[in-house]
Design a protein around this motif. Sequence first.
Motif, PDB file in Angstrom:
ATOM      1  N   GLY A   1     -38.200 -20.635 -24.876  1.00 29.50           N
ATOM      2  CA  GLY A   1     -39.154 -20.623 -23.803  1.00 29.50           C
ATOM      3  C   GLY A   1     -40.346 -19.728 -24.122  1.00 29.50           C
ATOM      4  N   ILE A   2     -41.192 -19.595 -23.154  1.00 30.01           N
ATOM      5  CA  ILE A   2     -42.418 -18.822 -23.343  1.00 30.01           C
ATOM      6  C   ILE A   2     -42.314 -17.380 -22.863  1.00 30.01           C
ATOM      7  CG2 ILE A   2     -43.833 -20.902 -23.167  1.00 30.01           C
ATOM      8  CD1 ILE A   2     -44.659 -19.915 -20.350  1.00 30.01           C
ATOM      9  N   MET A   3     -41.237 -17.045 -22.201  1.00 30.61           N
ATOM     10  CA  MET A   3     -41.163 -15.729 -21.575  1.00 30.61           C
ATOM     11  C   MET A   3     -41.284 -14.548 -22.543  1.00 30.61           C
ATOM     12  SD  MET A   3     -41.453 -16.494 -18.547  1.00 30.61           S
ATOM     13  CE  MET A   3     -41.347 -14.872 -17.845  1.00 30.61           C
ATOM     14  N   PRO A   4     -40.735 -14.594 -23.753  1.00 31.84           N
ATOM     15  CA  PRO A   4     -40.948 -13.461 -24.662  1.00 31.84           C
ATOM     16  C   PRO A   4     -42.430 -13.243 -24.987  1.00 31.84           C
ATOM     17  CG  PRO A   4     -39.109 -14.782 -25.425  1.00 31.84           C
ATOM     18  CD  PRO A   4     -39.762 -15.557 -24.314  1.00 31.84           C
ATOM     19  N   ILE A   5     -43.177 -14.323 -25.091  1.00 29.17           N
ATOM     20  CA  ILE A   5     -44.613 -14.229 -25.363  1.00 29.17           C
ATOM     21  C   ILE A   5     -45.321 -13.601 -24.168  1.00 29.17           C
ATOM     22  CG2 ILE A   5     -46.718 -15.527 -25.890  1.00 29.17           C
ATOM     23  CD1 ILE A   5     -44.762 -17.749 -26.997  1.00 29.17           C
ATOM     24  N   VAL A   6     -44.997 -14.089 -22.985  1.00 30.55           N
ATOM     25  CA  VAL A   6     -45.612 -13.599 -21.751  1.00 30.55           C
ATOM     26  C   VAL A   6     -45.270 -12.129 -21.538  1.00 30.55           C
ATOM     27  CG1 VAL A   6     -45.616 -13.846 -19.234  1.00 30.55           C
ATOM     28  CG2 VAL A   6     -45.673 -15.887 -20.692  1.00 30.55           C
ATOM     29  N   LEU A   7     -44.013 -11.790 -21.682  1.00 29.78           N
ATOM     30  CA  LEU A   7     -43.569 -10.408 -21.493  1.00 29.78           C
ATOM     31  C   LEU A   7     -44.297  -9.462 -22.440  1.00 29.78           C
ATOM     32  CD1 LEU A   7     -41.585  -8.333 -20.248  1.00 29.78           C
ATOM     33  CD2 LEU A   7     -40.005  -8.950 -22.072  1.00 29.78           C
ATOM     34  N   ASN A   8     -44.361  -9.814 -23.704  1.00 30.56           N
ATOM     35  CA  ASN A   8     -45.015  -8.959 -24.686  1.00 30.56           C
ATOM     36  C   ASN A   8     -46.506  -8.805 -24.383  1.00 30.56           C
ATOM     37  OD1 ASN A   8     -44.975  -7.502 -27.349  1.00 30.56           O
ATOM     38  ND2 ASN A   8     -46.481  -9.094 -27.783  1.00 30.56           N
ATOM     39  N   ALA A   9     -47.176  -9.900 -24.092  1.00 31.06           N
ATOM     40  CA  ALA A   9     -48.619  -9.847 -23.827  1.00 31.06           C
ATOM     41  C   ALA A   9     -48.921  -9.008 -22.593  1.00 31.06           C
ATOM     42  CB  ALA A   9     -49.163 -11.269 -23.665  1.00 31.06           C
ATOM     43  N   ALA A  10     -48.199  -9.259 -21.513  1.00 31.21           N
ATOM     44  CA  ALA A  10     -48.427  -8.512 -20.275  1.00 31.21           C
ATOM     45  C   ALA A  10     -48.131  -7.027 -20.471  1.00 31.21           C
ATOM     46  CB  ALA A  10     -47.577  -9.080 -19.147  1.00 31.21           C
ATOM     47  N   ASN A  11     -47.066  -6.728 -21.188  1.00 33.94           N
ATOM     48  CA  ASN A  11     -46.710  -5.329 -21.427  1.00 33.94           C
ATOM     49  C   ASN A  11     -47.789  -4.624 -22.244  1.00 33.94           C
ATOM     50  OD1 ASN A  11     -44.697  -3.138 -21.219  1.00 33.94           O
ATOM     51  ND2 ASN A  11     -44.683  -3.338 -23.451  1.00 33.94           N
ATOM     52  N   GLU A  12     -48.280  -5.261 -23.282  1.00 33.93           N
ATOM     53  CA  GLU A  12     -49.311  -4.628 -24.107  1.00 33.93           C
ATOM     54  C   GLU A  12     -50.576  -4.343 -23.301  1.00 33.93           C
ATOM     55  OE1 GLU A  12     -50.037  -6.764 -27.731  1.00 33.93           O
ATOM     56  OE2 GLU A  12     -48.054  -6.284 -28.534  1.00 33.93           O
ATOM     57  N   VAL A  13     -50.984  -5.286 -22.464  1.00 34.83           N
ATOM     58  CA  VAL A  13     -52.186  -5.089 -21.650  1.00 34.83           C
ATOM     59  C   VAL A  13     -51.961  -3.977 -20.630  1.00 34.83           C
ATOM     60  CG1 VAL A  13     -53.704  -6.172 -19.940  1.00 34.83           C
ATOM     61  CG2 VAL A  13     -53.037  -7.434 -21.989  1.00 34.83           C
ATOM     62  N   ALA A  14     -50.809  -3.986 -19.984  1.00 38.20           N
ATOM     63  CA  ALA A  14     -50.522  -2.976 -18.961  1.00 38.20           C
ATOM     64  C   ALA A  14     -50.397  -1.576 -19.561  1.00 38.20           C
ATOM     65  CB  ALA A  14     -49.262  -3.351 -18.187  1.00 38.20           C
ATOM     66  N   VAL A  15     -49.720  -1.453 -20.683  1.00 34.62           N
ATOM     67  CA  VAL A  15     -49.578  -0.146 -21.331  1.00 34.62           C
ATOM     68  C   VAL A  15     -50.946   0.365 -21.781  1.00 34.62           C
ATOM     69  CG1 VAL A  15     -48.654   1.059 -23.358  1.00 34.62           C
ATOM     70  CG2 VAL A  15     -47.165  -0.412 -21.987  1.00 34.62           C
ATOM     71  N   ASP A  16     -51.769  -0.509 -22.315  1.00 32.79           N
ATOM     72  CA  ASP A  16     -53.116  -0.102 -22.714  1.00 32.79           C
ATOM     73  C   ASP A  16     -53.909   0.404 -21.509  1.00 32.79           C
ATOM     74  OD1 ASP A  16     -55.272   0.000 -24.797  1.00 32.79           O
ATOM     75  OD2 ASP A  16     -56.214  -1.389 -23.382  1.00 32.79           O
ATOM     76  N   ALA A  17     -53.796  -0.286 -20.383  1.00 33.87           N
ATOM     77  CA  ALA A  17     -54.492   0.152 -19.168  1.00 33.87           C
ATOM     78  C   ALA A  17     -53.970   1.517 -18.715  1.00 33.87           C
ATOM     79  CB  ALA A  17     -54.327  -0.877 -18.061  1.00 33.87           C
ATOM     80  N   PHE A  18     -52.678   1.726 -18.812  1.00 29.60           N
ATOM     81  CA  PHE A  18     -52.110   3.030 -18.449  1.00 29.60           C
ATOM     82  C   PHE A  18     -52.622   4.126 -19.383  1.00 29.60           C
ATOM     83  CE2 PHE A  18     -48.814   6.211 -19.371  1.00 29.60           C
ATOM     84  CZ  PHE A  18     -48.836   6.896 -18.164  1.00 29.60           C
ATOM     85  N   LEU A  19     -52.595   3.869 -20.671  1.00 31.71           N
ATOM     86  CA  LEU A  19     -53.033   4.873 -21.639  1.00 31.71           C
ATOM     87  C   LEU A  19     -54.512   5.213 -21.466  1.00 31.71           C
ATOM     88  CD1 LEU A  19     -51.120   3.684 -24.829  1.00 31.71           C
ATOM     89  CD2 LEU A  19     -50.587   5.639 -23.343  1.00 31.71           C
ATOM     90  N   ASN A  20     -55.272   4.271 -20.940  1.00 28.20           N
ATOM     91  CA  ASN A  20     -56.694   4.506 -20.668  1.00 28.20           C
ATOM     92  C   ASN A  20     -56.933   4.980 -19.236  1.00 28.20           C
ATOM     93  OD1 ASN A  20     -58.181   3.829 -23.160  1.00 28.20           O
ATOM     94  ND2 ASN A  20     -57.104   1.890 -22.915  1.00 28.20           N
ATOM     95  N   ARG A  21     -55.827   5.358 -18.575  1.00 28.38           N
ATOM     96  CA  ARG A  21     -55.865   5.923 -17.220  1.00 28.38           C
ATOM     97  C   ARG A  21     -56.504   4.997 -16.185  1.00 28.38           C
ATOM     98  NH1 ARG A  21     -56.305  12.347 -18.190  1.00 28.38           N
ATOM     99  NH2 ARG A  21     -54.857  12.353 -19.918  1.00 28.38           N
ATOM    100  N   GLN A  22     -56.316   3.710 -16.393  1.00 28.20           N
ATOM    101  CA  GLN A  22     -56.845   2.731 -15.452  1.00 28.20           C
ATOM    102  C   GLN A  22     -55.819   2.370 -14.384  1.00 28.20           C
ATOM    103  OE1 GLN A  22     -57.837  -0.245 -18.348  1.00 28.20           O
ATOM    104  NE2 GLN A  22     -59.920   0.516 -18.589  1.00 28.20           N
ATOM    105  N   ILE A  23     -54.541   2.563 -14.700  1.00 30.08           N
ATOM    106  CA  ILE A  23     -53.468   2.274 -13.748  1.00 30.08           C
ATOM    107  C   ILE A  23     -52.451   3.407 -13.789  1.00 30.08           C
ATOM    108  CG2 ILE A  23     -53.727  -0.234 -13.905  1.00 30.08           C
ATOM    109  CD1 ILE A  23     -51.150  -0.250 -15.648  1.00 30.08           C
TER     110      ILE A  23
END
Length: 76
Positions: A1-23
């Motif tokens: 399925g596609i969920m591993p792709i979705v999970l990885n992509a969403a996690n990378e974007v969210a972690v980047d936003a956190f590290l940049n103090r956006q969330i």
Amino acid sequence: GIMPIVLNAANEVAVDAFLNRQIRFGAITENVADICEYFAGRACQGPSSLEDVLSIDAEARLCCANALSRPLFAAT
């Protein structure tokens, strides 16, 4: 399925936003869960090519970035 792709992509974007103090930290898992839920209906349709994988990845990253722009996920 596609969920591993979705999970990885969403996690990378969210972690980047956190590290940049956006969330805030807790918004990482909240957002990833929301994005996975959004894509869950398509989970049975696995990618058949590299182009499919890259397309799903790009779509998930865009959805995550759009979701993170909502005030719900803003850093406090």
